[in-house]
Every structure is written in structure tokens, then in C-alpha cells.
Design an enzyme around this catalytic site. Sequence first.
Site, PDB file in Angstrom:
ATOM      1  N   CYS A   2       0.819  -1.219   0.000  1.00  0.00           N
ATOM      2  CA  CYS A   2       0.000   0.000   0.000  1.00  0.00           C
ATOM      3  C   CYS A   2       0.847   1.261   0.000  1.00  0.00           C
ATOM      4  O   CYS A   2       1.924   1.299   0.586  1.00  0.00           O
ATOM      5  CB  CYS A   2      -0.883   0.047   1.229  1.00  0.00           C
ATOM      6  SG  CYS A   2      -1.944  -1.369   1.399  1.00  0.00           S
ATOM      7  N   ARG A  27       5.144   0.267  -5.994  1.00  0.00           N
ATOM      8  CA  ARG A  27       5.092  -0.556  -4.793  1.00  0.00           C
ATOM      9  C   ARG A  27       4.158  -1.756  -4.960  1.00  0.00           C
ATOM     10  O   ARG A  27       4.240  -2.714  -4.200  1.00  0.00           O
ATOM     11  CB  ARG A  27       4.613   0.286  -3.601  1.00  0.00           C
ATOM     12  CG  ARG A  27       5.583   1.377  -3.218  1.00  0.00           C
ATOM     13  CD  ARG A  27       4.946   2.343  -2.250  1.00  0.00           C
ATOM     14  NE  ARG A  27       4.734   1.751  -0.939  1.00  0.00           N
ATOM     15  CZ  ARG A  27       5.618   1.747   0.044  1.00  0.00           C
ATOM     16  NH1 ARG A  27       6.791   2.313  -0.147  1.00  0.00           N
ATOM     17  NH2 ARG A  27       5.341   1.215   1.210  1.00  0.00           N
ATOM     18  N   TRP A  75      -3.001  -2.635  -1.597  1.00  0.00           N
ATOM     19  CA  TRP A  75      -2.622  -3.998  -1.948  1.00  0.00           C
ATOM     20  C   TRP A  75      -3.394  -4.880  -0.967  1.00  0.00           C
ATOM     21  O   TRP A  75      -3.132  -4.878   0.226  1.00  0.00           O
ATOM     22  CB  TRP A  75      -1.109  -4.170  -1.776  1.00  0.00           C
ATOM     23  CG  TRP A  75      -0.560  -5.473  -2.291  1.00  0.00           C
ATOM     24  CD1 TRP A  75      -0.139  -5.755  -3.562  1.00  0.00           C
ATOM     25  CD2 TRP A  75      -0.359  -6.671  -1.526  1.00  0.00           C
ATOM     26  NE1 TRP A  75       0.298  -7.057  -3.634  1.00  0.00           N
ATOM     27  CE2 TRP A  75       0.177  -7.638  -2.408  1.00  0.00           C
ATOM     28  CE3 TRP A  75      -0.584  -7.030  -0.202  1.00  0.00           C
ATOM     29  CZ2 TRP A  75       0.500  -8.929  -1.998  1.00  0.00           C
ATOM     30  CZ3 TRP A  75      -0.272  -8.318   0.206  1.00  0.00           C
ATOM     31  CH2 TRP A  75       0.274  -9.254  -0.696  1.00  0.00           C
ATOM     32  N   ASN A 101      -1.723   1.574   5.740  1.00  0.00           N
ATOM     33  CA  ASN A 101      -0.821   0.554   5.202  1.00  0.00           C
ATOM     34  C   ASN A 101      -0.417  -0.328   6.371  1.00  0.00           C
ATOM     35  O   ASN A 101       0.082   0.178   7.370  1.00  0.00           O
ATOM     36  CB  ASN A 101       0.404   1.242   4.577  1.00  0.00           C
ATOM     37  CG  ASN A 101       1.493   0.253   4.184  1.00  0.00           C
ATOM     38  OD1 ASN A 101       1.263  -0.949   4.127  1.00  0.00           O
ATOM     39  ND2 ASN A 101       2.677   0.766   3.905  1.00  0.00           N
ATOM     40  N   GLY A 102      -0.660  -1.637   6.274  1.00  0.00           N
ATOM     41  CA  GLY A 102      -0.319  -2.544   7.374  1.00  0.00           C
ATOM     42  C   GLY A 102      -1.470  -3.471   7.667  1.00  0.00           C
ATOM     43  O   GLY A 102      -2.411  -3.582   6.881  1.00  0.00           O
ATOM     44  N   GLU A 487      17.936 -17.124  -8.648  1.00  0.00           N
ATOM     45  CA  GLU A 487      17.558 -15.734  -8.910  1.00  0.00           C
ATOM     46  C   GLU A 487      17.019 -15.586 -10.347  1.00  0.00           C
ATOM     47  O   GLU A 487      16.031 -14.888 -10.579  1.00  0.00           O
ATOM     48  CB  GLU A 487      18.773 -14.820  -8.668  1.00  0.00           C
ATOM     49  CG  GLU A 487      18.602 -13.358  -9.022  1.00  0.00           C
ATOM     50  CD  GLU A 487      17.469 -12.651  -8.290  1.00  0.00           C
ATOM     51  OE1 GLU A 487      16.893 -13.212  -7.354  1.00  0.00           O
ATOM     52  OE2 GLU A 487      17.134 -11.528  -8.688  1.00  0.00           O
ATOM     53  N   LYS A 491      13.265 -14.294 -11.305  1.00  0.00           N
ATOM     54  CA  LYS A 491      12.992 -13.169 -12.216  1.00  0.00           C
ATOM     55  C   LYS A 491      11.963 -13.572 -13.265  1.00  0.00           C
ATOM     56  O   LYS A 491      11.025 -12.839 -13.546  1.00  0.00           O
ATOM     57  CB  LYS A 491      14.269 -12.696 -12.948  1.00  0.00           C
ATOM     58  CG  LYS A 491      15.292 -11.964 -12.133  1.00  0.00           C
ATOM     59  CD  LYS A 491      14.917 -10.570 -11.740  1.00  0.00           C
ATOM     60  CE  LYS A 491      14.141 -10.510 -10.462  1.00  0.00           C
ATOM     61  NZ  LYS A 491      14.825 -10.562  -9.203  1.00  0.00           N
ATOM     62  N   GLU A 494       8.423 -14.015 -11.742  1.00  0.00           N
ATOM     63  CA  GLU A 494       7.809 -12.756 -11.312  1.00  0.00           C
ATOM     64  C   GLU A 494       7.202 -11.974 -12.465  1.00  0.00           C
ATOM     65  O   GLU A 494       6.114 -11.436 -12.339  1.00  0.00           O
ATOM     66  CB  GLU A 494       8.873 -11.853 -10.671  1.00  0.00           C
ATOM     67  CG  GLU A 494       9.266 -12.220  -9.282  1.00  0.00           C
ATOM     68  CD  GLU A 494      10.165 -11.143  -8.673  1.00  0.00           C
ATOM     69  OE1 GLU A 494      11.285 -10.945  -9.182  1.00  0.00           O
ATOM     70  OE2 GLU A 494       9.741 -10.509  -7.710  1.00  0.00           O
ATOM     71  N   HIS A 510      18.362 -36.041  -8.983  1.00  0.00           N
ATOM     72  CA  HIS A 510      17.555 -36.511  -7.850  1.00  0.00           C
ATOM     73  C   HIS A 510      16.086 -36.139  -7.993  1.00  0.00           C
ATOM     74  O   HIS A 510      15.367 -36.073  -6.999  1.00  0.00           O
ATOM     75  CB  HIS A 510      18.138 -35.966  -6.538  1.00  0.00           C
ATOM     76  CG  HIS A 510      19.556 -36.377  -6.326  1.00  0.00           C
ATOM     77  ND1 HIS A 510      19.906 -37.644  -5.920  1.00  0.00           N
ATOM     78  CD2 HIS A 510      20.719 -35.706  -6.521  1.00  0.00           C
ATOM     79  CE1 HIS A 510      21.233 -37.732  -5.853  1.00  0.00           C
ATOM     80  NE2 HIS A 510      21.745 -36.566  -6.216  1.00  0.00           N
ATOM     81  N   LYS A 609       6.466  -4.128  -4.187  1.00  0.00           N
ATOM     82  CA  LYS A 609       7.898  -3.827  -4.124  1.00  0.00           C
ATOM     83  C   LYS A 609       8.409  -3.891  -2.693  1.00  0.00           C
ATOM     84  O   LYS A 609       9.516  -4.325  -2.433  1.00  0.00           O
ATOM     85  CB  LYS A 609       8.132  -2.432  -4.718  1.00  0.00           C
ATOM     86  CG  LYS A 609       9.591  -2.025  -4.789  1.00  0.00           C
ATOM     87  CD  LYS A 609      10.334  -2.836  -5.822  1.00  0.00           C
ATOM     88  CE  LYS A 609      11.810  -2.545  -5.839  1.00  0.00           C
ATOM     89  NZ  LYS A 609      12.550  -3.603  -6.568  1.00  0.00           N
TER      90      LYS A 609
HETATM   91  C1  AGP Z   1      12.641  -9.441  -6.093  1.00  0.00           C
HETATM   92  O1  AGP Z   1      12.607  -9.414  -7.477  1.00  0.00           O
HETATM   93  C2  AGP Z   1      11.362  -9.517  -5.444  1.00  0.00           C
HETATM   94  N1  AGP Z   1      10.454  -8.546  -5.882  1.00  0.00           N
HETATM   95  C3  AGP Z   1      11.320  -9.886  -3.981  1.00  0.00           C
HETATM   96  O2  AGP Z   1      11.679 -11.215  -3.894  1.00  0.00           O
HETATM   97  C4  AGP Z   1      12.185  -9.068  -2.988  1.00  0.00           C
HETATM   98  O3  AGP Z   1      13.527  -9.317  -3.218  1.00  0.00           O
HETATM   99  C5  AGP Z   1      11.788  -9.439  -1.553  1.00  0.00           C
HETATM  100  O4  AGP Z   1      10.446  -9.097  -1.335  1.00  0.00           O
HETATM  101  C6  AGP Z   1      12.669  -8.803  -0.515  1.00  0.00           C
HETATM  102  O5  AGP Z   1      12.580  -7.410  -0.552  1.00  0.00           O
HETATM  103  P1  AGP Z   1      13.620  -6.495   0.197  1.00  0.00           P
HETATM  104  O6  AGP Z   1      14.954  -6.725  -0.414  1.00  0.00           O
HETATM  105  O7  AGP Z   1      13.125  -5.110  -0.014  1.00  0.00           O
HETATM  106  O8  AGP Z   1      13.607  -6.894   1.635  1.00  0.00           O
END
Ligand code: AGP
Length: 614
Positions: A2, A27, A75, A101-102, A487, A491, A494, A510, A609
Site C-alpha cells: 500500500c 510498490r 494492496w 498501510n499494514g 535468482e 525473475k 515474477e 535426484h 515492491k
Molecule cells: C525481487 O525481485 C522480489 N520482488 C522480492 O523477492 C524481494 O527481493 C523481496 O520481497 C525482498 O525485498 P527487500 O529486499 O526489499 O527486503
Amino acid sequence: MCGIVGYIGKRKAYPILIKGLHRLEYRGYDSAGVALINEAGQLNVYKAKGKVAELEAFCAEKDTEGSIGIAHTRWATHGEPNTVNAHPHYSESERLAIIHNGIIENYAVLKAGLMEQGYTFKSDTDTEVLVQLVEYTQVNQHVDLKTAVQLALQQVIGAYAIAILDKTHPDTLIAARKGSPLVVGIGENEYFLASDATPIVEYTDKVIYIDDEEVVSLRIGEEVDITTINNVTKTPEIKRLELSLSQLEKGGYPHFMLKEIFEQPRTLTDSMRGRVNVRQDNIALSGFIDNKDRFLNAKRIIITACGTSWHAGLIAMYAIEEFAQIPVEVEYSSEFRYRKPVINKDDVVIAISQSGETADTLAAIQLAKSKGAFIFSICNVVGASIPRVSDSGCYTHVGPEIGVASTKAFTAQVVALTMLALCIGKAKGTMTEEQYLRIVRELGQIPDKIERVLGQNKRISDFAKTFTYAQNFIYLGRGYNFPVAMEGALKLKEISYIHAEGYPAAEMKHGPIALISQEMPVVVVAPHCGTYEKVVSNIQEIKARKGRVIAVVTEGDELVSKIADYIIEVPQTEECLTPLLTVIPLQLLAYHIAVVKGCDVDQPRNLAKSVTVE
Ligand code: AGP
């Protein structure tokens, strides 16, 4: 997650609020809304499901007058993402409007109590409960808004950043925070409020970061008034913003993500500036120097993080154990905080977070701190919650990362952690001077080498088109490049919504090997180091089963180029630094596949974000 924007001053609030919401779009959100008090003292609330543009369209014919207002991107947590659940929420009498937010964890109990008093609820949200509670307190205890907010928040369990308007006091904007970020911007006879500095930067560079359990009252012609929820007066600390407007623009790129991928040669130079000396023979990290003994006496290092930051932590485990010979455990913050971990006073806990606001990571370090561990954080956002509660740390200095999929923040985290590993290793004498110097010099070469990898963007974009049919991908890597495989898979998941998994290459036999067929693209990260030959064997096993291989190899590789379907070359470097080069093609591959599939690259569905709720 949010986003909150607020304004009080002499200008028309609506355009400032809408622009602010656009700045916070990165965000992640699913609905938006705005509340304004007009000259006639009416409190107007407008909300829309979907993007901020849909809110603007809805407001086009509405009364958007007023020089005080609050606005929100939601959100969804409690209740589906629809217009009713969108913020702002009115109180029972529609005298108050709130954005939040929260998560209010005890909202059900509070709601039941209010319903007994005759309060009715329109939405499924926890936020509506809070605004009702504030109004109930105002009315029944005959107190002003600020006191009612303080008293209401004393009853709340959970996390919040809130902003409230009261139409009977159109000269006052009240806000508060606990666990979710909130920044006040100070202009000339005007105040701004936001979840982060991005909506504020074009109006002022003077900001105050609100602390947990603080309530701020903003009134024109008066100083910022901050008290705790228990009414203890606090002295506002005004900070200067180090953020420029151009950092928030796409700068000619079609997406922020692509801009941020291409920024990496510069951002890594910025991350090393003032830390790697000009002769490139020494690293000075003040957060390490000031706390050297804590690191040298550490029996164990625990790294805690989420998502991409967790992957950076895994790479750091390889580097710290290799150079400093201290045992390292890498924990998902969400698991660590709840699994009753054994934490000792001589443990060092490293928290990694781009945003510095990730709720699970924040809670993990608060737990570790309560057990006496020393907390060192690696963070990008200056002044965020995680660095503020840490004992020490290191900022990555890559500027705002707007694309939800983390790219430049990841490589900078790896650089910061590698620098830390080298500092500890040198001070402990667990690595040779020759090894230390070789790696420090090579670190200085990394930005140029990334530039060379970026030169293959066009080719990666061309062959990415071949893979948009795929439903699944496997990513394999070993050693320092096993976290890179994970990673790369993250990517792709996501932003393209293709299912992808990263594995240590040797694990393929395995289980995952059962998935290999001509339908299955396999990305293999195979630079020329340690386990290269073994990874080559894995590629042969995949080809024997007709899998399609995209391999990331070292320049001049002759073996893999003969058997893989597609090759992406990266320059030769030290093994511990290979992730900084091998991850770049994986970022580009995910980006181009997502673009061809027509996905919203910068704001992928359901993602936030800054994950400020657990
Ligand atoms: C990364 O591409 C993601 N959007 C997500 O995994 C992110 O790295 C994770 O939420 C941690 O966020 P931070 O580094 O702000 O703590």
C-alpha cells in the site's frame, strides 16, 4: 505494498495526490482512492478498483477541490480488491476518513466491540475498524482527533501507517506509524506525507522520518508536532533527501526494469565508491571498521532476508565461509522469526533488504537483537526501518529501484557482501594477501565487464522470442552460481508468469531430470570455474533427453558452445565475482520473454515492491 500520500497547504491537493500515487505505483497495488475536504467543509471520498488512471477517470466529473487531502494505493490483505474495500474509509458519521498501510491483527475483536455499540461496517477491511474506533473514542471520551488516534492506537495490535482527515478540522492532517513507513515533507507553508520520499522529492528536500508509535499532527503555520501514542513529545529530526527527480524517470527506456539492468555498471561503481580505494588495493567499510571485534569474535554469522535478497545472502555464505572461515547460516526471515532459533550474544546477524521495510526481515532482526546478537544490515533505501533498528550496516547506494523485480539492488547487495567478506577475511588473516589483492582489483573491473555482457542484449532479445511458448523452465548452477540459478528463475516467474525453478545442477538427477523433454528449456549457468566439468556433464545429460539448453559460459568456451542450443558469454573473472556477470543475461532473458508475452514488466500482478506485511 500500500502507498500513502497526503497534502496540506495552499495549493490544490488533488493533482499533488494523484501525481504522488503514480510515483508510488511501483510498490504494487490493486485499487486506489482519494479523500479531500473542500472549501465548504465537505469530506469527499472517491475510490476505484484497478490502476490510478481508473481513479482519475472516475474523478474527472467530481468535485476535487480542497487544499487538504489524503490518497492511497491498496494492496489487498483483508477483503478482495474491489471499490468498497479500497481506501479511504469513512467513519460511521462520515466525519473522518482514513488510509492505512499494514495489518490490524486484532481487528476482529475490536470490530465485535464496535458492533455491540451499534457501529456498522461497509467493507471487509481491518482499516475501517480503525477509523470507527477513532470516531468512537472521539465521541465517547470527548477528546480531539489527535488524542482519539493515540488512544485508539494503544488498543491496536499489528502494523500501521495511517493518515486521517476530520472534516470538522479542515486545517489538520493527522498521521501515525508502527512497522510501516511514513515520511513527512516540509515545504513553504505546506506539508506532504508519503510512504516513501518519491512523491515528495519534487516539492522539497526537507523530510522527517516518522518512528514507530509516533503520531504526527500537521497544521499550516505551525511546526510539525510529534508525540508518541502515549503522548510523550518528540523533537522532529529534519533530514535532507538525497534523491533526484531524474532517478524516478525512465530516461528513454521502455521500462524501469530495463533501465535498472542497464544502470548496473554505474550503480556498482557507486556502491564501491569511497570503499574500494583508488589504487584498488584496499577496502574500507566503516560499518565493519567500527565494529571489527564483533565480526572477528563471531562464532557464527546468520544471514536473514527474503526473495532476491535471500539469494544475495546465499552468495555471501560462499564468500564469507571461503574468505573468513566463519560458519554462515542463511535463513528466510519469515521462517527464522517463528522457528524459535538459537541465537547467541556473539552471533552476528546480517539482514539484507533493498527496501529496508520488509516486515519479516524487520521482525527477524528485532528477535535477534532481543537475544543480544549484533545486527548489521545491507540496505538500499536510506533511512528505512531496517537500517534504523540495526547496530551497523552498509548502504548499497544504487538509487531508487522502481521495477518490482529486483535487479540493480541484487548486484549491489552481492558487491557489499563480498566487500564485507573480504574485510573480515583480511582482518582475520584467513586469506592470503595475494588472494585479497587479486579480488579487490578484479572488483574494480566488474562494471566494465558488465558493460560487455549488456552488449549482448539484442541477441538475448532475439532468442528470447523462441521461448515464449514455454510453460516451465529449469535453471541450474553450482557453487556461487547456484543462487544465481534461483535468482534467474525468480525473475522469470515474477514478470513472465512462467513457472521456473532453480536447482544446484547436481541435484537434477535426484528428481528434476524427470521433467526434461524437448518442451523444457533449461538455463545452465556454467562459467569456467570450480565445478565446470561436472556442470558440462549435466548439460550432456539434458541434451541426451532432448532438453533445450541456454548456457551462460565464460568467453571463449569451446566445450559447452558445441552442445548447448544458445550460448551467452560473460568475461572471465574471479569465481566469487561470477554471479555479478552471470546474473545479467538471466535478468535480460526474463525481461525480454515477459515483454514478448505482453506482461506488465514493472508492475507484475499480485506483487509488491516493499512487503510491509507478513
Ligand atoms: C525481487 O525481485 C522480489 N520482488 C522480492 O523477492 C524481494 O527481493 C523481496 O520481497 C525482498 O525485498 P527487500 O529486499 O526489499 O527486503
